[in-house]
Design an enzyme around this catalytic site. Structure first.
Site, PDB file in Angstrom:
ATOM      1  N   HIS B  34       0.778  -1.141   0.194  1.00  0.00           N
ATOM      2  CA  HIS B  34      -0.202  -0.084   0.021  1.00  0.00           C
ATOM      3  C   HIS B  34       0.931   1.472  -0.062  1.00  0.00           C
ATOM      4  O   HIS B  34       1.284   1.782   0.959  1.00  0.00           O
ATOM      5  CB  HIS B  34      -1.002  -0.038   1.355  1.00  0.00           C
ATOM      6  N   PRO B 124      -6.019  -4.636  11.199  1.00  0.00           N
ATOM      7  CA  PRO B 124      -7.418  -4.529  11.547  1.00  0.00           C
ATOM      8  C   PRO B 124      -8.099  -3.062  11.669  1.00  0.00           C
ATOM      9  O   PRO B 124      -7.626  -2.592  12.721  1.00  0.00           O
ATOM     10  CB  PRO B 124      -7.842  -5.766  12.469  1.00  0.00           C
ATOM     11  N   HIS B 265      -4.069   3.256  -3.325  1.00  0.00           N
ATOM     12  CA  HIS B 265      -4.189   2.833  -2.060  1.00  0.00           C
ATOM     13  C   HIS B 265      -3.306   1.542  -1.907  1.00  0.00           C
ATOM     14  O   HIS B 265      -2.542   1.151  -0.923  1.00  0.00           O
ATOM     15  CB  HIS B 265      -5.506   2.609  -1.650  1.00  0.00           C
ATOM     16  N   GLU B 412     -17.342  -2.982  25.124  1.00  0.00           N
ATOM     17  CA  GLU B 412     -16.648  -4.164  25.230  1.00  0.00           C
ATOM     18  C   GLU B 412     -15.418  -4.076  24.170  1.00  0.00           C
ATOM     19  O   GLU B 412     -14.399  -4.836  24.723  1.00  0.00           O
ATOM     20  CB  GLU B 412     -17.499  -5.253  24.881  1.00  0.00           C
ATOM     21  N   PHE B 438     -21.013 -11.719  25.034  1.00  0.00           N
ATOM     22  CA  PHE B 438     -20.310 -10.569  24.278  1.00  0.00           C
ATOM     23  C   PHE B 438     -19.125 -10.471  24.189  1.00  0.00           C
ATOM     24  O   PHE B 438     -18.267  -9.404  23.754  1.00  0.00           O
ATOM     25  CB  PHE B 438     -20.833  -9.288  25.218  1.00  0.00           C
ATOM     26  N   HIS B 474     -28.129 -13.664  25.596  1.00  0.00           N
ATOM     27  CA  HIS B 474     -27.167 -13.373  26.497  1.00  0.00           C
ATOM     28  C   HIS B 474     -26.624 -14.977  27.036  1.00  0.00           C
ATOM     29  O   HIS B 474     -25.792 -14.712  27.594  1.00  0.00           O
ATOM     30  CB  HIS B 474     -27.910 -12.817  27.624  1.00  0.00           C
TER      31      HIS B 474
END
Lengths: 663, 663
Positions: B34, B124, B265, B412, B438, B474
């Site tokens: 890149h 990421p 890019h 979270e 979660f 949950h």
């Protein structure tokens, strides 16, 4: 105030207090649940339903109904109380008495499909608002296709601080503002309380400025001032931007000792405090007792809705587009799709292209797009990499919603939730792409696709170390296993262009199960060189190449590793070892086959699995005398071929492993 | 301009062009990578490094260095080029020539641990900025403990549009603004381009207003105007709020034909365009050739840093706190921890409490907190549910960073990334809590904990249908399997208070592996009734109850299901079936034991696994003649006991399953 207004306001007070009373009674009886949010939001909800909302409880799936999404899903008693009061026939008082009990429709959080009128499952925070953005987008897209007469409804969302603190809400807000979703109206239940205590423990966000930065129309009101609520909704509906109404509320409104504290968020009030609350609210009735007059007030909403629905039905009947409209809401045309895929498969088996399965997916999309007009594609800013855009697809923009390709932006999580919303709304078959490693970003929303049984299609490319130089952050090794672990999710990893076409057919004809297509970055030769009318991928696994004599070993592989397994079988043959090769494009479908078929594929010879990923999940397939060639840990940055050699995922190593296994 | 300024600016132009040249050369040679971002950000980076940054390439881990985080990790050549020019001894020109090749340190995205001075793995999107918030928080927390003389450094972040569109960035921005992290400075590479095309395809966000809404100081500058960049950094450093500097840049700056387009890019420029770029930039040198004068300019930064480090070392030597300071940076005091856990275990085996393992975790934390002063706990707004706060812990606030308990808010994902930042920064042992379901929200950052080998502790409670009424959204059923799939992640599911204490000991003494503690909501009896000095959880699995005669069957269970297995063994005993019970608190640790130990635990009798979760991952443990009692799909909303009965996870069913298996 003029005289006309007063009785309405009084009636609404009672309507709201009925919601509060039922909430505290049900939570108390269950000895579990969240009274604070419904009691705090009861006024907003009463005004919204009483004066604005367009639903028909006797026809809960009427396409042009307004959508109501309780993003703060822990406040589920708000929905259940309202649905009971509106007269939904599956929400009698026994349901409220059995709140949160086995087999009751009144689950702890609103579950899509458990009771009529629940538009989406909420509870995992932030999902509701993002899913609602998908619904509001679907409304605009359908409106662009069928006009105001058939499609003209609002999406209303009640969201709490939790929803707005979750990152997914930012993705949703940004997207909705960019698309100018003017029929989306979000109420922020601004009660200054989270579970840990006052919101100022953890946030100083100026939500008003934040939403305005995203291009939203924003108002601030007292959420217990019904006139203000009504005025704000009225204004919001006339805006052609999405609207956020910040409603300053008191959590647990009505409870003298507990309102305004985190103590009322997630625990029953207790009998004494319920008594005190009844007094404070001037509510003289016993637990689970609602006077007829209040039922009548709520019932009037249902009557209004039934009339609205009837008027709409009349318009539909008179519309020239009524058949088209019905088609978009119906299941996809299986025959047309299958026949198009047949022709494609035949051509592919003939031309035998060596293409990446992501490219094969694009080729398939070009075909599918012609037969399924309600396909709604997109990518989280990786269109050229995910190959998700069929040539004929035009982008959906705020100025023209008639297109069918959505630029989701770099927002994988929201993309998944929006797809849930498109699917739940009806009228569209959504698919969306990102890199497979970034399925992790989508995962909470993917789980809801599975739980809600929405046949959303996840197009996830760059599915292994085969992506090469981008390195371990971009290389899924555990991702496939983690997706296979999810209940009700079909994970496809096609081996060539033919299997890719077959996987698409299955994904689009699935009615209750979302699908993930794991697609290669790198080119793969066609392995299905003889046309087979049957969709072999539907079997989950099939013998691609039988051994010439009795099998000495069976090689099982998926995706890009099927070619490696075929080459390994060649090597083994030279060593006089008879190897069959089984392609396993979908574990879940294979597990659903009958024993006889499964045994015929599995055979009795020792088994070797090959997948450029971790072994977890393979042992059930491979059984006791087996070996696995794959990844033991994270990948690395290098050209793909180097990586395959480095990690020993080669035909030579597979052959050696097989030979060792049976020696 | 005065004369003093001009030569600096000219030198900086050359310094920036050297970064651009090395970038295009390396990407071209790799034929992958890149170039756009490093070429666009080269001016910003040159000014930042030349005039401000405090690092010593010969001591890359010097604690008081500034942290530099390239959140837009695809622009990795920016780091590699700069590190080469600064003279990092592991970044010679061959590394740049081998960009993205096997065994090179110059991975496609910057990988923590691959080369010196890389503060965190990025790629990421959004992770870098959120991890940097953790670093900036660590700086303030350490500063509150040791003062300005020992701790006084900045955290600089280069972020692109992708980072700012990801939801995690909102969580990070909100948290940083709330905490007033004044030494955090984020450069937004505002180049108006994403992979799909211009940013206005997918966003209309007013980033300036957005950051201001979160309490940030915001400036807007031309990112190629070095004077403006310097002025903005200077101002930002003097603010006591976090700062965002919106830098309008041209992606691929210098490339006449490609700059300002998405074409630059993620693909090499091509030889012809590189030639044209050299001309446009006035860069006469060959590929991978840097004149000495430019090395000298960059080298001056390193010299300045070495001096700064020496001055700091002198201050440290003179400090009364030097030993304390060293202690916080060292591995935790294993002896003190083990001895405290010993005493706790002994007491627990004696008092035999029936407590939820989340409560046992709290009891353990009260003990640990006394011996490990650099513990940094927290929860994503579930403090009372996750039981994450030791009694003596004081909250960390923007007014007082001397506390050790962090209210992460309902964020979270960012919590996980902040913990990575705390761990990478050094000085703290971070743990944080949410509901296990979660974990999906945290997952992209958890993957980075694993990949970067950071011993972060995830305290994840409500670990099964045992949480009861909150229902399937949950209730984790696939979550444990999905976490076990992740490489380098130890997943603990302790069965009682003793195992919980043991798991904590292991998690905190782990040097390279993050841990997940899966803890029950519901009360569990003590199963370790006899004190054992050895940490049995360290074995991963152990025989909790041996059969009185030869084993007919072995029952393997984890967490809350161990008690069920023990009861099943009682039932089987009545039927004269000899069952051993094995507790399996950690699959990963068990797999690492020697064959002899593993065989002794596994035995040769048929095996039954019991876990209130999906089977995936169990087959390797259970082998061919086996059965599994667990979940086949999602849970439901009802009291926990009802759910266990409903799904057949009962002692009776385990006993029946075992009896059928061996009959």
């Amino acid at each position: 105030m003029n005289e006309q207004t007063i009785p309405i306001i009084n009636a609404e007070d009672l309507m709201a207090n009925a919601v509060r009373a039922l909430t505290m009674d049900a939570v108390q009886k269950a000895n579990s649940g969240h009274p604070g949010a419904p009691m705090g939001m009861a006024d907003i909800a009463s005004v919204l339903f009483n004066r604005f909302i367009k639903i028909d409880p006797t026809n809960p799936d009427w396409p042009d109904r307004d959508r109501f999404v309780l993003s703060a899903g822990h406040g589920s008693m708000l929905i259940y109380a309202i649905h009971h009061l509106l007269g939904y026939d599956d929400m009698d008082m026994d349901q409220l008495r059995n709140f949160r009990q086995m087999e009751a429709r009144t689950a702890g959080h609103p579950e899509y499909g458990h009771a009529k009128g629940i538009e989406t499952t909420t509870g995992p925070l932030g999902q509701g608002i993002a899913t609602a953005v998908g619904m509001a987008l679907a409304e605009r897209m359908q409106n662009a296709r069928f006009g105001d007469k058939l499609v003209d409804h609002y999406t209303y969302v009640l969201a709490g601080d939790g929803c707005l603190m979750e990152g997914i809400s930012q993705e949703a807000i940004d997207f909705a503002g960019h698309m100018g979703l003017g029929k989306l109206i979000v109420f922020w239940d601004d009660n200054h309380i989270t579970i840990d205590g006052p919101t100022d423990l953890s946030t100083s966000m100026d939500q008003r400025a934040r939403f305005e930065a995203a291009g939203w129309h924003v108002q601030e009101i007292n959420g217990h001032d019904k006139k203000a609520v009504a005025g704000a909704i009225d204004l919001a509906r006339r805006e052609n931007r999405p609207s956020m109404i910040a409603c300053r509320t008191m959590i647990g409104f009505g409870s003298p000792a507990k309102q305004g504290t985190s103590g009322v968020h997630g625990a029953p009030l207790g009998e004494a405090e319920i008594e005190a609350t009844r007094k404070a609210l001037g509510w003289p009735h016993d637990a689970f007792e609602i006077p007829d007059s209040i039922y009548q007030s709520w019932g009037a909403i249902a009557e209004r809705g039934a009339l609205q629905r009837q008027v709409w039905e009349d318009r539909l009947i008179q519309s020239e587009r009524k058949e088209d409209f019905a088609t978009t809401l119906a299941s996809p045309d299986a025959k047309a799709l299958q026949s198009a895929i047949q022709i494609l498969k035949e051509g592919l088996s003939e031309s035998m292209p060596k293409v990446a399965t992501r490219k094969a997916s694009e080729i398939t999309l070009d075909v599918i797009h012609n037969v399924l007009p309600n396909l709604a594609g997109g990518s989280a800013d990786l269109t050229g990499s995910n190959n998700t855009r069929a040539k004929a697809m035009m982008p959906v923009t705020r100025h023209d919603f008639s297109g069918s390709y959505i630029h989701y932006g770099i927002r994988e999580h929201c993309m998944a939730a929006i797809m849930n919303g498109l699917s739940l709304h009806g009228g569209f078959l959504p698919y969306g792409g990102t890199f497979l490693a970034f399925a992790d970003y989508c995962r909470p929303a993917m789980r809801l696709s599975s739980l809600m049984e929405q046949p959303v299609v996840y197009v996830m490319t760059h599915d292994s170390i085969g992506l090469g130089e981008d390195g371990p952050t971009h290389q899924p090794v555990e991702t496939i296993a983690s997706l296979r672990a999810m209940p009700n999710m079909d994970v496809f990893r096609p081996a060539d262009a033919v299997e890719t076409a077959e996987a698409w057919e299955l994904a689009l004809l699935s009615s209750n199960t979302p699908s993930v297509l794991c697609l290669s970055r790198q080119g793969l030769p066609t392995i299905r060189k003889t046309h087979n009318a049957a969709n072999m991928t539907a079997k989950g696994a099939y013998v691609l190449r039988e051994a010439t004599k009795d099998r000495d070993v069976t090689l099982f592989a998926t995706g890009s590793e099927v070619t490696i397994a075929l080459e390994a079988a060649d090597i083994l043959e030279e060593q006089d070892i008879q190897a069959a090769v089984v392609s396993v494009p979908c574990f879940e479908l294979f597990m659903r086959q009958g024993d006889a078929y499964r045994l015929s594929v599995l055979g009795t010879a020792p088994r070797v699995g090959v997948e450029a990923a971790v072994r977890q999940g393979w042992s059930d397939l491979l059984g006791p005398k087996s070996a696995f060639v794959g990844m033991q840990g994270f990948g690395a940055s290098a050209p793909a071929d180097d990586l395959y050699r480095h990690f020993g995922i080669t035909a030579e190593n597979v052959a050696r492993t097989a030979a060792n296994l049976i020696s």
